[in-house]
Design a protein around this motif. Structure first.
Motif, PDB file in Angstrom:
ATOM      1  N   MET A  11      31.829  59.964  -3.301  1.00  0.00           N
ATOM      2  CA  MET A  11      30.658  59.188  -3.722  1.00  0.00           C
ATOM      3  C   MET A  11      29.729  58.958  -2.527  1.00  0.00           C
ATOM      4  O   MET A  11      28.512  59.081  -2.658  1.00  0.00           O
ATOM      5  N   ALA A  12      30.308  58.644  -1.378  1.00  0.00           N
ATOM      6  CA  ALA A  12      29.486  58.436  -0.184  1.00  0.00           C
ATOM      7  C   ALA A  12      28.753  59.718   0.192  1.00  0.00           C
ATOM      8  O   ALA A  12      27.575  59.689   0.561  1.00  0.00           O
ATOM      9  N   LYS A  13      29.438  60.851   0.053  1.00  0.00           N
ATOM     10  CA  LYS A  13      28.821  62.141   0.350  1.00  0.00           C
ATOM     11  C   LYS A  13      27.675  62.415  -0.627  1.00  0.00           C
ATOM     12  O   LYS A  13      26.594  62.852  -0.233  1.00  0.00           O
ATOM     13  N   MET A  14      27.900  62.139  -1.914  1.00  0.00           N
ATOM     14  CA  MET A  14      26.860  62.345  -2.913  1.00  0.00           C
ATOM     15  C   MET A  14      25.655  61.437  -2.658  1.00  0.00           C
ATOM     16  O   MET A  14      24.511  61.863  -2.807  1.00  0.00           O
ATOM     17  N   MET A  15      25.912  60.207  -2.276  1.00  0.00           N
ATOM     18  CA  MET A  15      24.814  59.271  -1.999  1.00  0.00           C
ATOM     19  C   MET A  15      24.002  59.751  -0.797  1.00  0.00           C
ATOM     20  O   MET A  15      22.781  59.679  -0.802  1.00  0.00           O
ATOM     21  N   LYS A  16      24.688  60.263   0.208  1.00  0.00           N
ATOM     22  CA  LYS A  16      23.994  60.782   1.378  1.00  0.00           C
ATOM     23  C   LYS A  16      23.136  61.988   0.996  1.00  0.00           C
ATOM     24  O   LYS A  16      21.995  62.112   1.421  1.00  0.00           O
ATOM     25  N   GLN A  17      23.694  62.888   0.177  1.00  0.00           N
ATOM     26  CA  GLN A  17      22.942  64.061  -0.269  1.00  0.00           C
ATOM     27  C   GLN A  17      21.731  63.648  -1.105  1.00  0.00           C
ATOM     28  O   GLN A  17      20.652  64.228  -0.974  1.00  0.00           O
ATOM     29  N   ALA A  18      21.915  62.646  -1.956  1.00  0.00           N
ATOM     30  CA  ALA A  18      20.802  62.161  -2.779  1.00  0.00           C
ATOM     31  C   ALA A  18      19.696  61.583  -1.901  1.00  0.00           C
ATOM     32  O   ALA A  18      18.507  61.815  -2.146  1.00  0.00           O
ATOM     33  N   GLN A  19      20.074  60.858  -0.872  1.00  0.00           N
ATOM     34  CA  GLN A  19      19.083  60.288   0.043  1.00  0.00           C
ATOM     35  C   GLN A  19      18.351  61.391   0.805  1.00  0.00           C
ATOM     36  O   GLN A  19      17.133  61.342   0.961  1.00  0.00           O
TER      37      GLN A  19
END
Length: 114
Positions: A11-19
């Protein structure tokens, strides 16, 4: 750092990618305001310059089209040049957006809501 946290790490990786994607899209939107395209009609007698976002910036009209009896022709040429510029702006915008989605591994025809 988040190793062993399973889905939380994902989830943290996905949030970083989204940002990162949001930052790239914002940069692209800014860039589109600075890119220009030129639409033409009447073999270059009328030229319309627009940003890649479609905002009309300038018109260049050859004075030879201003014949009072040909008013409708002049109006048609002006509209055609503007439409051509807007079409080219849309193509440029899609092309630039495609570069971002391609870089993220998304399908080439993926449409972002921007």
């Amino acid at each position: 750092m988040l190793k062993g946290l399973g889905q939380i790490g994902d989830m943290a990786k996905m949030m970083k990618q989204a940002q990162e994607m949001q930052e790239k899209v914002q940069q692209m939107q800014d860039d589109l305001n600075n890119m220009t395209v030129v639409g033409e009609s009447g073999a270059g007698l009328v030229k319309a310059t627009a940003t890649a976002k479609g905002e009309l910036k300038a018109l260049d009209i050859d004075p030879s089209i201003f014949v009072p009896s040909e008013k409708e022709v002049a109006e048609d040429l002006i509209l055609a040049a503007i439409k051509d510029a807007q079409s080219k702006a849309a193509e440029k915008s899609q092309s630039e957006m495609g570069k971002i989605t391609e870089g993220l591994g998304l399908p080439a025809d993926f449409k972002l809501p921007f």
